[in-house]
Design an enzyme around this catalytic site. Structure first.
Site, mmCIF file in Angstrom:
data_model
loop_
_atom_site.group_PDB
_atom_site.id
_atom_site.type_symbol
_atom_site.label_atom_id
_atom_site.label_comp_id
_atom_site.label_asym_id
_atom_site.label_seq_id
_atom_site.Cartn_x
_atom_site.Cartn_y
_atom_site.Cartn_z
ATOM 1 N N SER A 302 0.839 -1.200 0.000
ATOM 2 C CA SER A 302 0.000 0.000 0.000
ATOM 3 C C SER A 302 0.867 1.240 0.000
ATOM 4 O O SER A 302 1.987 1.231 0.521
ATOM 5 C CB SER A 302 -0.904 0.019 1.229
ATOM 6 O OG SER A 302 -0.150 0.274 2.394
ATOM 7 N N ASP A 303 0.348 2.301 -0.592
ATOM 8 C CA ASP A 303 0.964 3.589 -0.325
ATOM 9 C C ASP A 303 0.755 3.889 1.163
ATOM 10 O O ASP A 303 -0.055 3.260 1.837
ATOM 11 C CB ASP A 303 0.350 4.677 -1.220
ATOM 12 C CG ASP A 303 1.293 5.878 -1.372
ATOM 13 O OD1 ASP A 303 2.228 6.024 -0.553
ATOM 14 O OD2 ASP A 303 1.089 6.682 -2.307
ATOM 15 N N TRP A 304 1.499 4.841 1.668
ATOM 16 C CA TRP A 304 1.591 5.055 3.124
ATOM 17 C C TRP A 304 0.263 5.562 3.695
ATOM 18 O O TRP A 304 -0.113 6.706 3.529
ATOM 19 C CB TRP A 304 2.741 6.013 3.414
ATOM 20 C CG TRP A 304 4.038 5.311 3.683
ATOM 21 C CD1 TRP A 304 4.875 5.549 4.740
ATOM 22 C CD2 TRP A 304 4.653 4.244 2.954
ATOM 23 N NE1 TRP A 304 5.957 4.688 4.715
ATOM 24 C CE2 TRP A 304 5.843 3.879 3.637
ATOM 25 C CE3 TRP A 304 4.305 3.518 1.820
ATOM 26 C CZ2 TRP A 304 6.682 2.853 3.200
ATOM 27 C CZ3 TRP A 304 5.147 2.490 1.380
ATOM 28 C CH2 TRP A 304 6.310 2.181 2.073
ATOM 29 N N GLY A 306 -2.545 4.089 2.746
ATOM 30 C CA GLY A 306 -3.541 3.813 1.712
ATOM 31 C C GLY A 306 -4.386 2.574 1.980
ATOM 32 O O GLY A 306 -5.262 2.240 1.187
#
Ligand SMILES: *[C@@H]1O[C@H](CO)[C@@H](O)[C@H](O)[C@H]1NC(C)=O
Ligand SMILES: *[C@@H]1O[C@H](CO)[C@@H](O)[C@H](O)[C@H]1NC(C)=O
Ligand SMILES: *[C@@H]1O[C@H](CO)[C@@H](O)[C@H](O)[C@H]1NC(C)=O
Ligand SMILES: *[C@@H]1O[C@H](CO)[C@@H](O)[C@H](O)[C@H]1NC(C)=O
Ligand SMILES: *[C@@H]1O[C@H](CO)[C@@H](O)[C@H](O)[C@H]1NC(C)=O
Ligand SMILES: *[C@@H]1O[C@H](CO)[C@@H](O)[C@H](O)[C@H]1NC(C)=O
Ligand SMILES: *[C@@H]1O[C@H](CO)[C@@H](O)[C@H](O)[C@H]1NC(C)=O
Ligand SMILES: *[C@@H]1O[C@H](CO)[C@@H](O)[C@H](O)[C@H]1NC(C)=O
Ligand SMILES: *[C@@H]1O[C@H](CO)[C@@H](O)[C@H](O)[C@H]1NC(C)=O
Ligand SMILES: *[C@@H]1O[C@H](CO)[C@@H](O)[C@H](O)[C@H]1NC(C)=O
Ligand SMILES: *[C@@H]1O[C@H](CO)[C@@H](O)[C@H](O)[C@H]1NC(C)=O
Ligand SMILES: *[C@@H]1O[C@H](CO)[C@@H](O)[C@H](O)[C@H]1NC(C)=O
Length: 815
Positions: A302-304, A306
């Site tokens: 995941s993006d941070w 996300g």
């Protein structure tokens, strides 16, 4: 609010029903249901994304078979708690951390930003930005840059580099992160992705193509959290990028297909929603497009921050939650994790199948073994821990073993490469009266706040007024260890000619002055004006002009100096209203060149290097000429009301301007040289004689059906240097599809080949472009495959998307 738009070709539903975003740890808490009948009351006119379940197991196909077996054996040794640890980030010395499991000899994973440098580091290089790398149109440089960056990540103990970027692709020139990525074109970006990944991974480091997918603006990329609520209470969900199936395949997914084919270890899912459900829990894109259609064998991280659900995300294809905590950007590890302990519980009570978690771990560990990261991988440089503002020591919940040498210098001779890369990414847009290269000028005047030293330190995260720009801001920036400014480099070079060098770095002063009162004794031989344009993560650009009254600075200088040369250091598009000013004799778009900025530029100004950069985007006459602007505001209060309809479909950048026959200032692919080139003898010949419309259905390999990557045409063209100095040409091949047999909305011309060729004076070389099946296909939403339309294609070769010099036709499939 009437019609339901059918996206993805499926009329139903919905990896993630609105309003059930937070499914903490298992079905027993959230009654999560994936497939429901289409309920238009709930969904309104918003985009829909069909469920694609279950998440496919990795197989190790495509060259990872031996590593896959090791990863399976590794996963089999772990306890349930250790399995949860393997897929859940922890605060620690790096931007992302997977903790060690000493019991099984696993030292953990260190994940570091970013696209132009290992950001959280000392004694590391700041390379040119993605936009500069794309502007080189140079395959050797794209690989070499990736390899050198990979060496630095590895030497600092970073297993995973959070790069390269194909999302944003550049749907809108206003998007704040375009400069981190490459070109507003899927083909050029795809080649750049593939070569960057090859470089990084050849150096032993895992690449993480990002942000998957549709991350085309910064505004409302994340939910708006209620400041008065708990860390997960939401006022507005993130924007939903609503993309139809064909556009998804032909634009946004295209470069990710190259990335998967290059065996990227990991892919980072995007912050925003995609056709109504968060990208990191969207089973259509993660399970469907990425793992099934493209055969991705690595892991999705995941993006941070996300990650917005536990079991749902896992079943919908997410393999690793970063940085692991809750809330905005995952910044609250103390508040728990949607994975971590919740996942342990979900496995134990059967809400999530342990075999799925094993698949997540196998996906994570297969590239680790494939790259040999289990053997002699450098320890994490302890200085990372001190520099890490994202998870400083006081936030750590676990112990980290930081034993290796501190503050290792990993720069090697990369400064020389960066100097070369900076020059190669500098685009000469105008050059009247042979203003460039400079001919030993005796009097030089330098203007503008972009010429001199940075006044607010070397870790630039704000749009400071005084100092040259080498990079943009956010997680994609770098921490300079030194900076060669344009001012210093010009002073050094001009000393060879014993020149007078005068400079004014205060834009306000310049704008308010009659510059003839500033300089002595009379008009300088050349007036160099340095302008800059900032862009950063988490904010879109407000305008496509230069910053700090740059246009007025040019006007003020050019009023009195008939040899005004403008240099921009910019994140991307600038509309350059002064381009037709008769006293502006030359314009150089130097983009974000990295730490050797001044040297890179002087090599071009003085002709040591012949410019060969070409625009990876179009410069329109006016910022309002671009279509597909970001969604910047809504007037309603519904939690789901941030929506961005990609209604322009394939018409972004040059595809749009060409389709509507609009004039532009400098088109995609444009760039001048100090010499001239000619192109001739364009010809295409089939590489097989039984080309079918549909591809043979072969077993999926990383990158998708291998038949799509088969070269089916060889296109050749002769390129000659017709001028007076050696130089590098960038022949570009554009393909026009047969209009009668291709669906409406197909752009008139699309880039499908390019090369960079160095030519001595008078030299001619033959350049070959291999067209793959995908290059001559459109995505057919009905048959759900890439199809070559019957009839005649037009091939155009040129030195830009509009400077087309020769034409040919081919007919792969008879009508
Ligand atoms: C659709 O959702 C609305 C709002 O939750 C609900 O009132 C309605 O009964 C649902 N309709 C169907 C057909 O399920
Ligand atoms: C994945 O493999 C496991 C066995 O390791 C099996 O139980 C599971 O059904 C497989 N999942 C899929 C989606 O094929
Ligand atoms: C948060 O609470 C403060 C103080 O009660 C209030 O002024 C503010 O409007 C609230 N903000 C939101 C977004 O509800
Ligand atoms: C599980 O998730 C919830 C949020 O849904 C969170 O409050 C809780 O702290 C998490 N538990 C653990 C052990 O991380
Ligand atoms: C710490 O790391 C070093 C170097 O990898 C290793 O030799 C040592 O055993 C580790 N110590 C612990 C407690 O894990
Ligand atoms: C820049 O010039 C303006 C106008 O002369 C002046 O007001 C301002 O103080 C100057 N800034 C600096 C930092 O010297
Ligand atoms: C600047 O000053 C010079 C000398 O006084 C004058 O000749 C010229 O017209 C002025 N230029 C402008 C643009 O005002
Ligand atoms: C160009 O510069 C000259 C000074 O060299 C000046 O006289 C002339 O007015 C300028 N032209 C324009 C259009 O500003
Ligand atoms: C620019 O101005 C200088 C000084 O007035 C003059 O010598 C020169 O010819 C001018 N150049 C052009 C191209 O007009
Ligand atoms: C750009 O377009 C806008 C809107 O059409 C117009 O108001 C503006 O004057 C234009 N700017 C230029 C420099 O032409
Ligand atoms: C919001 O309302 C204002 C004023 O009515 C209008 O000008 C603007 O276009 C609206 N914005 C959006 C995004 O609907
Ligand atoms: C394409 O043509 C070039 C020039 O004739 C030749 O060197 C090259 O081998 C050809 N490529 C293929 C795949 O046949």
């Amino acid at each position: 609010m009437a019609t339901i738009r059918s996206l993805w070709t499926s009329s139903f539903l919905c990896a993630h029903v609105l309003g059930q975003a937070y499914n903490p740890g298992g079905r027993e808490e959230g009654a999560f249901s994936y497939v429901q009948p289409l309920n238009t009351t709930i969904l309104g006119p918003y985009g829909h994304s069909p469920a694609v379940l279950p998440s496919p197991n990795a197989t190790g196909d495509g060259g990872w078979e031996a590593a896959f077996v090791k990863a399976q054996a590794f996963a089999a040794q772990l306890t349930v708690e250790e399995k949860a640890d393997m897929v859940t980030g922890q605060p620690g010395p790096c931007v992302g951390n997977i903790v060690a499991i000493p019991r099984v000899g696993f030292n953990g994973l260190c994940l570091q930003d970013g696209p132009l440098a290992i950001r959280v580091a000392d004694y590391a290089s700041v390379f040119s930005a993605g936009v500069s790398a794309a502007a080189t149109w140079d395959k050797d440089i794209l690989y070499e840059r990736g390899f050198a960056m990979g060496q630095e990540f590895r030497a600092k103990g970073a297993h995973v580099a959070l790069t390269p970027v194909a999302g944003p692709l550049g749907r809108s020139g206003y998007a704040g992160r375009n400069w981190e990525g490459f070109a507003a074109d899927p083909y050029l970006t795809g080649v750049a992705m593939e070569l960057s990944i090859n470089g990084i991974q050849d150096a032993g480091v895992q690449a993480t193509p990002k942000h998957f997918i549709g991350n085309e603006q910064e505004r409302q990329r994340n939910p708006t959290y209620d400041p008065n609520g708990t860390v997960t209470d939401i006022l507005f969900e993130a924007i939903s990028a609503n993309i139809d199936d064909r556009t998804m395949h032909e634009l946004y997914l295209w470069p990710f297909a190259n990335a998967v084919r290059a065996k990227a270890a990991s892919i980072m899912c995007a912050y925003q929603r995609l056709n109504g459900s968060y990208a990191c829990e969207n089973s259509k894109v993660q399970n469907g497009l990425l793992k099934e259609e493209l055969g991705f064998q690595g892991y999705v991280m995941s993006d941070w921050g996300g990650t917005h659900s536990g079991v749902a995300s896992i079943e919908n294809g997410l393999d690793m939650n970063m940085p692991g905590g809750l809330g905005n950007y995952g910044l609250f590890p103390q508040a728990g994790s949607l994975f971590g302990g919740n996942l342990t519980r979900a496995i134990n009570n059967g809400s999530v199948a342990e075999s799925r978690v094993d698949d997540m771990i196998i996906r994570i560990m297969t590239p680790y073994y494939w790259l040999g990261q289990d053997k002699d991988f450098p320890t994490v440089d302890p200085s990372s821990a001190d520099l890490n503002t994202f998870s400083p020591r006081r936030t750590w919940l676990r112990e980290f073993n930081l034993t290796g040498p501190r503050s290792r210098d990993v720069r090697d001779d990369h400064g020389e490469l960066i100097r070369k890369h900076g020059s190669a990414g500098t685009v000469l847009l105008k050059n009247e009266n042979n203003a460039l290269p400079l001919k030993a000028p005796k009097s030089i005047a330098i203007f503008g706040n972009d010429a001199g030293d940075d006044t607010q330190g070397f870790y630039n995260q704000v749009d400071f007024e005084y100092g040259t720009l080498t990079a943009g801001g956010g997680s994609g920036t770098g921490r300079l260890t030194y900076l060669v400014t344009p001012l210093v480099a010009i002073q050094n070079r001009a000393a060879q000619d014993k020149a007078l060098v005068q400079y004014w770095l205060n834009n306000t002063l310049i704008v308010n002055s009659n510059v003839t009162d500033l300089w002595i004794p009379e008009q300088p031989d050349v007036c160099l004006v340095f302008l800059k344009t900032w862009a950063e993560e988490a904010a879109d650009r407000q305008h496509l002009s230069v910053d700090w009254h740059g246009n007025e600075v040019v006007e003020s200088v050019a009023k009195s100096c008939n040899n005004t040369i403008v240099v921009t250091h910019s994140s991307g598009i600038n509309t350059l209203p002064f381009a037709s000013h008769p006293n502006v004799t030359a314009i150089l778009a130097a983009h974000f060149p990295g730490q050797e900025s001044g040297n890179s530029l002087v090599d071009i100004l003085y002709g040591t290097t012949n410019p060969s950069g070409h625009l990876p985007y179009t410069i329109a006459l006016n910022g309002t000429d671009y279509n597909a602007p970001p969604t910047t505001a809504i007037n309603t209060t519904g939690i789901n009301d941030w929506q961005s309809w990609f209604d322009e479909k394939l018409e972004i950048d040059y595809r749009y301007f060409d389709a509507h026959n609009l004039s532009v200032r400098y088109e995609f692919g444009f760039g001048l040289s100090y010499t001239t080139f000619s192109l001739s003898d364009l010809a295409g010949s089939p590489l097989r004689d039984d080309i079918t419309s549909a591809p043979e259905k072969l077993p999926v390999q990383p990158g998708g059906n291998p038949a799509l990557w088969e070269s089916i045409y060889n296109v050749t063209v002769s390129v000659s240097n017709t001028g007076e100095v050696a130089g590098a040409a960038v022949p570009q091949l554009y393909v026009g599809f047969p209009s009668a047999t291709t669906p409406a909305g197909t752009p008139p011309r699309q880039l499908r080949g390019f090369d960079k060729v160095m030519l001595e004076v008078g030299e001619t070389r033959t350049v070959a472009f291999e067209l793959m099946r995908r290059d001559l296909s459109f995505w057919d939403v009905v048959s759900q495959q890439w199809v070559i339309p019957a009839g005649e294609f037009t091939l155009s070769v040129g030195l830009s998307s509009r400077d087309l010099r020769d034409f040919a036709t081919i007919t792969p499939v008879e009508a």
